[in-house]
Design a protein around this motif. Structure first.
Motif, PDB file in Angstrom:
ATOM      1  N   LYS A 205     -34.903  -2.772   3.011  1.00  0.00           N
ATOM      2  CA  LYS A 205     -35.852  -3.748   2.453  1.00  0.00           C
ATOM      3  C   LYS A 205     -35.172  -4.724   1.497  1.00  0.00           C
ATOM      4  CE  LYS A 205     -39.917  -0.825   2.807  1.00  0.00           C
ATOM      5  NZ  LYS A 205     -40.908  -0.034   2.083  1.00  0.00           N
ATOM      6  N   LYS A 206     -34.176  -4.235   0.751  1.00  0.00           N
ATOM      7  CA  LYS A 206     -33.473  -5.091  -0.214  1.00  0.00           C
ATOM      8  C   LYS A 206     -32.354  -5.892   0.437  1.00  0.00           C
ATOM      9  CE  LYS A 206     -33.500  -2.959  -4.585  1.00  0.00           C
ATOM     10  NZ  LYS A 206     -32.766  -2.108  -5.533  1.00  0.00           N
ATOM     11  N   GLY A 207     -32.102  -5.672   1.728  1.00  0.00           N
ATOM     12  CA  GLY A 207     -31.026  -6.372   2.415  1.00  0.00           C
ATOM     13  C   GLY A 207     -29.649  -5.826   2.070  1.00  0.00           C
ATOM     14  N   GLU A 208     -29.604  -4.588   1.600  1.00  0.00           N
ATOM     15  CA  GLU A 208     -28.342  -3.985   1.167  1.00  0.00           C
ATOM     16  C   GLU A 208     -27.801  -2.939   2.143  1.00  0.00           C
ATOM     17  OE1 GLU A 208     -29.378  -2.406  -2.651  1.00  0.00           O
ATOM     18  OE2 GLU A 208     -29.492  -4.387  -3.576  1.00  0.00           O
ATOM     19  N   LEU A 209     -28.488  -2.700   3.248  1.00  0.00           N
ATOM     20  CA  LEU A 209     -28.043  -1.707   4.215  1.00  0.00           C
ATOM     21  C   LEU A 209     -27.027  -2.354   5.164  1.00  0.00           C
ATOM     22  CD1 LEU A 209     -28.719   1.271   5.064  1.00  0.00           C
ATOM     23  CD2 LEU A 209     -30.104   0.262   6.862  1.00  0.00           C
ATOM     24  N   PRO A 210     -25.826  -1.802   5.254  1.00  0.00           N
ATOM     25  CA  PRO A 210     -24.834  -2.378   6.170  1.00  0.00           C
ATOM     26  C   PRO A 210     -25.347  -2.350   7.615  1.00  0.00           C
ATOM     27  CG  PRO A 210     -23.818  -0.758   4.712  1.00  0.00           C
ATOM     28  CD  PRO A 210     -25.301  -0.652   4.522  1.00  0.00           C
ATOM     29  N   PRO A 211     -25.099  -3.400   8.368  1.00  0.00           N
ATOM     30  CA  PRO A 211     -25.574  -3.456   9.759  1.00  0.00           C
ATOM     31  C   PRO A 211     -25.082  -2.279  10.603  1.00  0.00           C
ATOM     32  CG  PRO A 211     -24.745  -5.589   9.071  1.00  0.00           C
ATOM     33  CD  PRO A 211     -24.426  -4.630   7.966  1.00  0.00           C
ATOM     34  N   THR A 212     -23.873  -1.822  10.330  1.00  0.00           N
ATOM     35  CA  THR A 212     -23.356  -0.691  11.119  1.00  0.00           C
ATOM     36  C   THR A 212     -24.178   0.573  10.856  1.00  0.00           C
ATOM     37  OG1 THR A 212     -21.728  -0.292   9.378  1.00  0.00           O
ATOM     38  CG2 THR A 212     -20.995  -1.546  11.294  1.00  0.00           C
ATOM     39  N   ARG A 213     -24.612   0.778   9.610  1.00  0.00           N
ATOM     40  CA  ARG A 213     -25.438   1.949   9.310  1.00  0.00           C
ATOM     41  C   ARG A 213     -26.804   1.826   9.967  1.00  0.00           C
ATOM     42  NH1 ARG A 213     -25.656   4.343   3.565  1.00  0.00           N
ATOM     43  NH2 ARG A 213     -23.626   4.982   4.305  1.00  0.00           N
ATOM     44  N   LYS A 214     -27.384   0.619   9.929  1.00  0.00           N
ATOM     45  CA  LYS A 214     -28.686   0.419  10.579  1.00  0.00           C
ATOM     46  C   LYS A 214     -28.576   0.705  12.070  1.00  0.00           C
ATOM     47  CE  LYS A 214     -32.657  -2.556  11.174  1.00  0.00           C
ATOM     48  NZ  LYS A 214     -32.945  -2.045  12.488  1.00  0.00           N
ATOM     49  N   ASP A 215     -27.510   0.232  12.688  1.00  0.00           N
ATOM     50  CA  ASP A 215     -27.310   0.488  14.119  1.00  0.00           C
ATOM     51  C   ASP A 215     -27.233   1.979  14.409  1.00  0.00           C
ATOM     52  OD1 ASP A 215     -27.305  -2.241  14.590  1.00  0.00           O
ATOM     53  OD2 ASP A 215     -25.112  -2.378  14.722  1.00  0.00           O
ATOM     54  N   LEU A 216     -26.496   2.716  13.592  1.00  0.00           N
ATOM     55  CA  LEU A 216     -26.383   4.168  13.787  1.00  0.00           C
ATOM     56  C   LEU A 216     -27.732   4.857  13.615  1.00  0.00           C
ATOM     57  CD1 LEU A 216     -23.030   4.875  11.918  1.00  0.00           C
ATOM     58  CD2 LEU A 216     -23.440   5.100  14.371  1.00  0.00           C
ATOM     59  N   LEU A 217     -28.476   4.440  12.607  1.00  0.00           N
ATOM     60  CA  LEU A 217     -29.785   5.042  12.383  1.00  0.00           C
ATOM     61  C   LEU A 217     -30.764   4.676  13.492  1.00  0.00           C
ATOM     62  CD1 LEU A 217     -29.978   4.599   8.523  1.00  0.00           C
ATOM     63  CD2 LEU A 217     -29.805   6.754   9.782  1.00  0.00           C
ATOM     64  N   ASP A 218     -30.678   3.461  13.999  1.00  0.00           N
ATOM     65  CA  ASP A 218     -31.526   3.061  15.129  1.00  0.00           C
ATOM     66  C   ASP A 218     -31.235   3.923  16.355  1.00  0.00           C
ATOM     67  OD1 ASP A 218     -32.859   1.104  13.708  1.00  0.00           O
ATOM     68  OD2 ASP A 218     -31.588  -0.532  14.433  1.00  0.00           O
ATOM     69  N   LYS A 219     -29.976   4.286  16.550  1.00  0.00           N
ATOM     70  CA  LYS A 219     -29.596   5.109  17.709  1.00  0.00           C
ATOM     71  C   LYS A 219     -30.226   6.487  17.678  1.00  0.00           C
ATOM     72  CE  LYS A 219     -25.256   2.889  18.830  1.00  0.00           C
ATOM     73  NZ  LYS A 219     -23.796   3.021  18.925  1.00  0.00           N
ATOM     74  N   ILE A 220     -30.547   6.987  16.498  1.00  0.00           N
ATOM     75  CA  ILE A 220     -31.198   8.294  16.413  1.00  0.00           C
ATOM     76  C   ILE A 220     -32.701   8.155  16.170  1.00  0.00           C
ATOM     77  CG2 ILE A 220     -29.101   9.486  15.667  1.00  0.00           C
ATOM     78  CD1 ILE A 220     -30.427   9.550  12.811  1.00  0.00           C
ATOM     79  N   ALA A 221     -33.215   6.952  16.402  1.00  0.00           N
ATOM     80  CA  ALA A 221     -34.650   6.675  16.257  1.00  0.00           C
ATOM     81  C   ALA A 221     -35.145   6.958  14.837  1.00  0.00           C
ATOM     82  CB  ALA A 221     -35.463   7.454  17.286  1.00  0.00           C
ATOM     83  N   PHE A 222     -34.356   6.508  13.853  1.00  0.00           N
ATOM     84  CA  PHE A 222     -34.752   6.675  12.463  1.00  0.00           C
ATOM     85  C   PHE A 222     -36.063   5.938  12.226  1.00  0.00           C
ATOM     86  CE2 PHE A 222     -34.747   5.453   7.965  1.00  0.00           C
ATOM     87  CZ  PHE A 222     -34.460   6.669   7.373  1.00  0.00           C
TER      88      PHE A 222
END
Length: 65
Positions: free
Chosen positions: A43-60
């Motif tokens: 929400k704050k725009g501080e999450l690295p894109p690579t971490r978001k991609d990894l979390l998306d892969k596990i359906a976070f």
């Protein structure tokens, strides 16, 4: 405290609340707190894109609604 995603999770998710088919909340345990930190960073725009991609892969679940 920092956590790393090191591998796949079970199909029901990394939750002690798997019987409820949901991820834990921040009040329930350390994993819930970590999940809260990830959502807040996004929400704050501080999450690295690579971490978001990894979390998306596990359906976070980015939203608890």
């Amino acid at each position: 405290m920092k956590f790393r995603i090191t591998g796949p999770f079970h199909s029901h998710g990394p939750s002690s609340s798997s019987e409820n088919n949901r991820w834990p909340t921040a009040r329930e345990n350390k994993l819930g707190s970590w999940c809260f930190v990830q959502r807040r960073a996004l929400k704050k725009g501080e999450l690295p894109p690579t971490r978001k991609d990894l979390l998306d892969k596990i359906a976070f679940p980015w939203s608890l609604k």
